[in-house]
Write a protein that holds these residues in place. Structure first.
Motif, PDB file in Angstrom:
ATOM      1  N   GLN A  94       0.845  -1.190   0.000  1.00 55.13           N
ATOM      2  CA  GLN A  94       0.000   0.000   0.000  1.00 55.13           C
ATOM      3  C   GLN A  94       0.884   1.245   0.000  1.00 55.13           C
ATOM      4  O   GLN A  94       1.992   1.244   0.531  1.00 55.13           O
ATOM      5  N   SER A 112       3.237   2.858  -5.570  1.00 52.91           N
ATOM      6  CA  SER A 112       1.945   3.509  -5.327  1.00 52.91           C
ATOM      7  C   SER A 112       1.018   3.263  -6.499  1.00 52.91           C
ATOM      8  O   SER A 112       1.381   3.522  -7.660  1.00 52.91           O
ATOM      9  N   ASP A 143      -4.602   0.448  -3.722  1.00 52.58           N
ATOM     10  CA  ASP A 143      -4.909   0.969  -2.389  1.00 52.58           C
ATOM     11  C   ASP A 143      -6.396   0.854  -2.083  1.00 52.58           C
ATOM     12  O   ASP A 143      -6.800   0.488  -0.977  1.00 52.58           O
TER      13      ASP A 143
END
Length: 541
Positions: A458, A469, A474
Motif C-alpha cells: 500500500q 503507489s 490501495d
C-alpha cells in the motif's frame, strides 16, 4: 454480545499437569523421560533488532520476544489460538468491540501484577509517533478507533480505541469489523510493556540488569554478535508447567559453521544451508525438516525519487522478473521444498485464491524471449546495457540467490548487476531510507490472511520500502476491510502487482531445519512458525 469461551478450557486442562514433572523426571503428558539438562540452544543469523515488543521488527527477534513477554493470546502447535494473559473474550454483535478478560494471576518478573492498563500503555506507545516504532503502521492495520489519526500525529495517543475498564478487563474498539482481529493480538506489537521500568531506565530498560517482562522467561544475557540467553521466570503465572529452564540463541553468521556445530552436539536446531536438504535428509532422516512457512522471498525495486530512472518503466521491471528461472532457484540453489512464486502472497495463506498470471503460464523459454522484447522496447540492449546495484543482507543463502539472479540477467539480457551485502541492522536502515536500487525482501505473515502481505505494498505502508503507489490497489485493500468476500479483491490486487511488477517474487518459504530428536513439541505444523520455549522440552536420549 457473543460469548467465546473455548479458550478457557485449555487453561484448566493444562493446569497442574507438569507440577510433578521434575520429581518424576518424565513429561506429564507424553511420558517421555526428561533430559537432565533442559537447555535449548539454537542458531540465529544476525543480531536481532530489539527485544522491546513495540520496536522489534525481525522474525528472530520476535521469537525471543515471545519468550520474554506474553500477549493477550498465544498459538498452539497447529497455529490455533490459546489463552495468554487473556483467558477469553467477548465480541459485540457488530464485531466492532472486543472485551478481553485477563487472568488475575499474571505478573511481571518483578512481582507486580499485569493489568489491562499495561496493554493500554503498550498500544498507545506503539501508535505514538514519538516512539518511532517500525511497526507503528500495524496499529492502523488493526483498525483501532482513531488509530490512523494517532499514528499520523493528529490525535493524542490517549484517544486510541483501547481502554482498561478495570485491572482485568480490556476493551478494544474498532472502526471496521476484522474477522482475523484475534489473530492480530498474537503479534509482539500488542504485547504489554512495563511503564514504570521504561520511564525509569529509558532505552536501557531492555538491558539484562534492568529488564522486566511478563513472559515465561527473563533476559539474563545479551551479548552482541554472540548470544542471547533467557531463563525461566519463576513469576510467570504458569511457571510450574514450564519444563525448559533456559533458551539460548547463538549468533552464527556462517550456516555451514552452524551445521558443523549441530553435528558436534552444540546446537539443538539450526537452518539447513541452501542446497543441502536432500543430502542431510538421506543422512539424518527425520532430523532434517522441511515444512511450509507463511513467508515470501522477493526483490523490491526502488521506485522513489532516489531510485534509478530505468526502474520507473514497468517493462524493465517485468523483463527482469520474466528472466528469472525460479525452478533453478528452488530446485538447484535452495533445494529445500520451497515453491516458486509468481504472486506475492503465499498460496498456503488461508482463504487466498491466487490468480493465474500470464508469467506462470509461460515456459521459461517464452519468458526469456518476452524479457528481451520488453527490455528492447525500453531502450536497453547491447549498445545501451542496463546496469544497477542490488543489495542483500549477509547470508550465504542470500548471496547464492543474488549471484544466480545476476548471472541469469547477464547471460539472457546483457544486464550488469553489481552485488553488495550489508549486516542486518544496516540493511534495514538503508532499505527503509530508500538508499538502494534493487534490494532483497522477505515477509512472514503477522496473521494468516492475505492482507498481511498485500498491505506491505500500500502507498502509505511503513514497510513499502520501494515506495510503490497505485490508487486502484490501495482502494482494493481499503474495500477489503469491510467486504464480506475478500477473495476477488485480493485476486485483483495480485493481478495489479503482476502488471506493475513493483517487486520480483522468487519463492515462498519452507522451514528447512535440522532439529535434534531430543527436542520435542517444536511446532512444525504452525504455518506462521510462532514457537514458544515454554511449550518445548528435551527428552533423555
Amino acid at each position: 454480545m457473543t460469548r467465546l469461551t473455548r479458550l478457557t478450557l485449555t487453561t484448566f486442562l493444562s493446569a497442574g499437569l507438569a507440577a510433578s514433572a521434575v520429581a518424576q523426571e518424565t513429561h506429564p503428558e507424553t511420558g517421555d523421560t526428561l533430559a537432565a539438562d533442559q537447555t535449548f540452544t539454537y542458531r540465529i543469523l544476525d543480531n536481532i533488532s530489539s527485544i522491546d515488543p513495540q520496536i522489534v521488527e525481525d522474525t528472530d527477534g520476535s521469537d525471543v520476544v515471545r519468550d520474554l513477554f506474553e500477549g493477550l493470546l498465544n498459538q498452539d502447535e497447529n497455529g490455533e489460538l490459546v489463552p495468554g494473559v487473556a483467558t477469553d473474550w467477548e465480541v459485540s454483535d457488530d464485531k466492532m468491540t472486543y472485551t478481553f478478560h485477563l487472568r488475575d494471576d499474571a505478573k511481571w518478573s518483578n512481582g507486580d501484577p499485569v493489568t489491562a492498563g499495561d496493554f493500554v500503555y503498550a498500544w498507545r506507545r506503539a501508535a505514538d509517533p514519538a516512539t518511532a516504532s517500525p511497526y507503528q503502521w500495524f496499529i492502523s492495520l488493526m483498525s483501532l478507533e482513531n488509530g490512523d489519526a494517532v499514528v499520523a500525529g493528529g490525535m493524542a495517543p490517549e484517544e486510541l480505541g483501547v481502554e482498561a475498564i478495570d485491572d482485568t478487563t480490556l476493551e478494544v474498539r474498532l472502526t471496521s469489523p476484522l474477522p482475523y482481529f484475534p489473530q492480530m493480538v498474537v503479534h509482539s506489537t500488542t504485547f504489554p510493556s512495563p511503564q514504570s521500568v521504561i520511564e525509569e531506565h529509558g532505552s536501557a530498560w531492555t538491558s539484562p540488569e534492568n529488564f522486566v517482562g511478563n513472559g515465561a522467561y527473563v533476559l539474563t544475557e545479551m551479548n552482541p554478535g554472540e548470544s542471547i540467553v533467557r531463563e525461566k521466570n519463576d513469576q510467570y503465572w504458569d511457571a510450574e508447567n514450564v519444563i525448559l529452564d533456559k533458551s539460548v540463541a547463538l549468533i552464527i553468521n556462517d550456516e555451514n559453521v552452524a551445521l558443523t556445530r549441530y553435528r558436534a552436539g552444540e546446537l539443538d536446531m539450526t537452518d539447513i544451508p541452501a542446497g543441502q536438504f536432500p543430502r542431510l535428509r538421506d543422512e539424518y532422516g527425520e532430523e532434517a525438516h522441511s515444512f511450509p512457512k507463511l513467508c515470501n522471498y522477493y526483490y523490491t525495486f526502488n521506485l522513489s525519487e532516489s531510485g534509478p530512472e530505468a526502474f520507473k518503466d514497468p517493462n524493465v521491471r517485468k523483463a527482469l522478473a520474466l528472466a528469472v528461472d525460479r525452478d533453478i532457484i528452488v530446485n538447484n540453489v535452495m533445494a529445500g521444498g520451497q515453491p516458486p512464486a509468481y504472486v506475492f502472497t503465499p498460496e498456503a495463506t488461508a482463504g487466498f485464491n491466487a490468480p493465474e498470471t500470464e508469467m506462470a503460464g509461460m515456459t521459461q523459454a517464452e519468458r526469456d524471449a518476452k524479457a528481451k522484447e520488453l527490455l528492447a522496447e525500453a531502450g536497453f540492449g547491447e549498445d545501451n546495457p542496463l546496469s544497477f546495484d542490488m543489495v542483500y543482507n549477509t547470508s550465504e543463502a542470500h548471496q547464492k540467490v543474488a549471484v544466480v539472479l545476476s548471472q541469469m540477467w547477464k547471460q539472457k539480457l546483457g544486464v550488469e548487476a553489481q552485488l553488495s551485502n550489508m549486516e542486518w541492522k544496516v540493511f534495514l536502515e538503508e532499505r527503509g531510507n530508500q538508499n538502494f536500487e534493487l534490494a532483497r525482501g522477505a515477509w512472514c505473515g503477522d496473521y494468516n490472511e492475505a492482507s498481511t502481505f498485500l498491505d506491505l505494498l500500500q502507498s502509505d505502508s511503513g514497510y513499502n520500502d520501494g515506495k510503490y503507489s497505485n490508487a486502484e490497489y490501495d482502494q482494493l485493500l481499503e474495500d477489503a476491510l469491510t467486504a464480506e468476500d475478500t477473495a476477488p479483491l485480493y485476486t485483483r490486487a495480485e493481478e495489479i502487482l503482476a502488471a506493475d511488477m513493483p517487486v520480483i517474487p522468487l519463492y515462498h518459504y519452507a522451514g528447512v531445519y535440522m532439529i535434534d530428536d531430543s527436542l520435542k513439541n517444536f511446532p512444525v505444523n504452525n504455518i506462521q512458525f510462532n514457537w514458544y520455549s515454554k511449550d518445548l522440552y528435551k527428552a533423555a536420549e
